[in-house]
Write an enzyme that holds these catalytic residues in place. Structure first.
Site, short mmCIF file in Angstrom:
data_model
loop_
_atom_site.label_atom_id
_atom_site.label_comp_id
_atom_site.label_asym_id
_atom_site.label_seq_id
_atom_site.Cartn_x
_atom_site.Cartn_y
_atom_site.Cartn_z
N LYS A 52 -1.01 5.63 20.64
CA LYS A 52 -0.65 5.02 19.34
C LYS A 52 -0.87 3.56 19.42
O LYS A 52 -0.06 3.08 20.21
CB LYS A 52 0.67 5.44 18.63
CG LYS A 52 0.60 7.16 18.15
CD LYS A 52 -0.43 7.34 17.42
CE LYS A 52 0.05 6.84 15.87
NZ LYS A 52 -1.03 7.36 14.80
N GLU B 241 0.89 -13.34 17.63
CA GLU B 241 1.78 -13.89 18.55
C GLU B 241 1.49 -15.25 18.68
O GLU B 241 2.38 -16.29 19.22
CB GLU B 241 1.49 -13.36 20.07
CG GLU B 241 0.22 -13.48 20.74
CD GLU B 241 -0.03 -12.68 22.04
OE1 GLU B 241 -0.87 -12.78 22.40
OE2 GLU B 241 1.11 -12.05 22.21
N GLU C 262 1.52 -17.35 16.04
CA GLU C 262 2.32 -17.54 14.93
C GLU C 262 3.75 -17.63 15.16
O GLU C 262 4.25 -16.60 16.08
CB GLU C 262 1.99 -16.84 13.99
CG GLU C 262 0.53 -17.10 13.04
CD GLU C 262 0.18 -16.47 12.07
OE1 GLU C 262 -0.76 -16.72 11.28
OE2 GLU C 262 1.10 -15.68 11.47
N GLN D 221 7.62 13.00 18.78
CA GLN D 221 7.22 11.70 19.67
C GLN D 221 5.93 11.29 19.39
O GLN D 221 4.83 12.24 19.53
CB GLN D 221 7.58 12.16 21.07
CG GLN D 221 7.70 10.91 22.01
CD GLN D 221 7.94 11.18 23.42
OE1 GLN D 221 7.87 12.30 23.92
NE2 GLN D 221 8.57 10.20 23.91
N HIS E 142 0.80 -1.17 0.03
CA HIS E 142 -0.01 0.07 -0.03
C HIS E 142 0.89 1.32 -0.21
O HIS E 142 2.08 1.10 0.37
CB HIS E 142 -1.07 0.17 1.30
CG HIS E 142 -0.37 -0.27 2.56
ND1 HIS E 142 0.25 -1.41 2.86
CD2 HIS E 142 -0.27 0.62 3.63
CE1 HIS E 142 0.74 -1.16 4.21
NE2 HIS E 142 0.47 -0.09 4.48
N CYS F 138 4.73 10.69 9.21
CA CYS F 138 4.51 9.51 8.31
C CYS F 138 3.27 9.09 8.13
O CYS F 138 2.49 8.86 9.39
CB CYS F 138 5.32 8.20 8.73
SG CYS F 138 7.12 8.67 8.47
N SER F 139 2.59 8.82 7.14
CA SER F 139 1.23 8.41 6.95
C SER F 139 0.92 7.70 5.68
O SER F 139 1.84 7.25 5.02
CB SER F 139 0.35 9.44 7.42
OG SER F 139 -0.98 8.97 7.59
#
Lengths: 130, 83
Positions: A33, A108, A110, A28, A10, A45-46
């Site tokens: 999040k 987790e 897996e 920061q 993507h 960033c996005s």
């Protein structure tokens, strides 16, 4: 998990915003999040969204869409208004295609590692602040 | 003595194969319970899914894109930090 194992690709972007002193604005991440809480990172960033104005199949249109998304997220994340970061001031540097390994907590149960794959567009800009 | 091996080749993601490779999933699962409401809302934003040539072939929510699964990515590598 299968989405990641197959490498769903993507579009994404990274913004590096410099002031007139060539200082890079870093941020920061919020404690709330879901990914990387509290981590320090570059300015913003996005992802461009699947909405009018942020998509595009050809490079020029795609870059323009990413710049609009960058403007939107700089305001959303950092309160930097569009007038302070005009579209024409964003400089498109390059595209990179990467896979990042993860053993995310959502997988987790897996044992195998997972990858997140994205096409990231790199932008730089100089803000209108000192 | 003989050995049998299986080679698994990742199938290319194309406009023709994407729906078969990535059948839609429920985005309202309990996986997000307990997280910040704003962050959950952002997870429902739609990403632009690409083929290998950077051409859009669909839209999927961040969650379907596997966004959540990056949560324990190598934390020291800030270049991979994502929003």
């Amino acid at each position: 998990m299968t989405n990641i194992d197959k490498g769903l690709l993507h579009r994404a972007f990274s913004v590096f915003l410099f002031n007139s002193k060539n200082e890079l604005l870093i941020q920061q991440r919020a404690t709330e999040k879901i990914t990387f809480p509290d981590m320090w990172t570059n300015t913003c960033c996005s992802h461009p969204l699947g909405i009018p104005g942020e998509g595009g199949a050809e490079l020029a249109e795609a870059v323009q869409g990413v710049k609009r998304a960058a403007q939107r997220k700089l305001d959303h994340e950092l309160g930097i208004k569009a007038v302070q970061v005009p579209i024409e001031d964003f400089k498109f540097l390059t595209r990179i295609h990467y896979k990042a390994p993860s053993d995310g907590k959502w997988g987790e149960h897996e044992s195998k590692s997972q990858t997140c794959e994205r096409k990231r567009n790199i932008l730089t800009s100089r803000d209108q602040l000192s | 003595m003989s050995a049998t091996s299986t080679i698994t080749q990742a199938e290319p993601i194309t406009a023709q194969s994407i729906l078969r490779l990535f059948p839609d999933i429920d985005t309202s699962s309990a996986e997000l319970d307990g997280h910040d409401e704003e962050q959950i809302r952002l997870m429902d934003e739609v990403c632009i899914v690409l083929d290998e040539n950077d051409k859009p072939i669909g839209n999927f929510s961040k969650k379907i894109c596997g966004y959540l699964h990056t949560s324990l990515m190598q934390k020291a590598d800030l270049s991979q930090a994502i929003s």
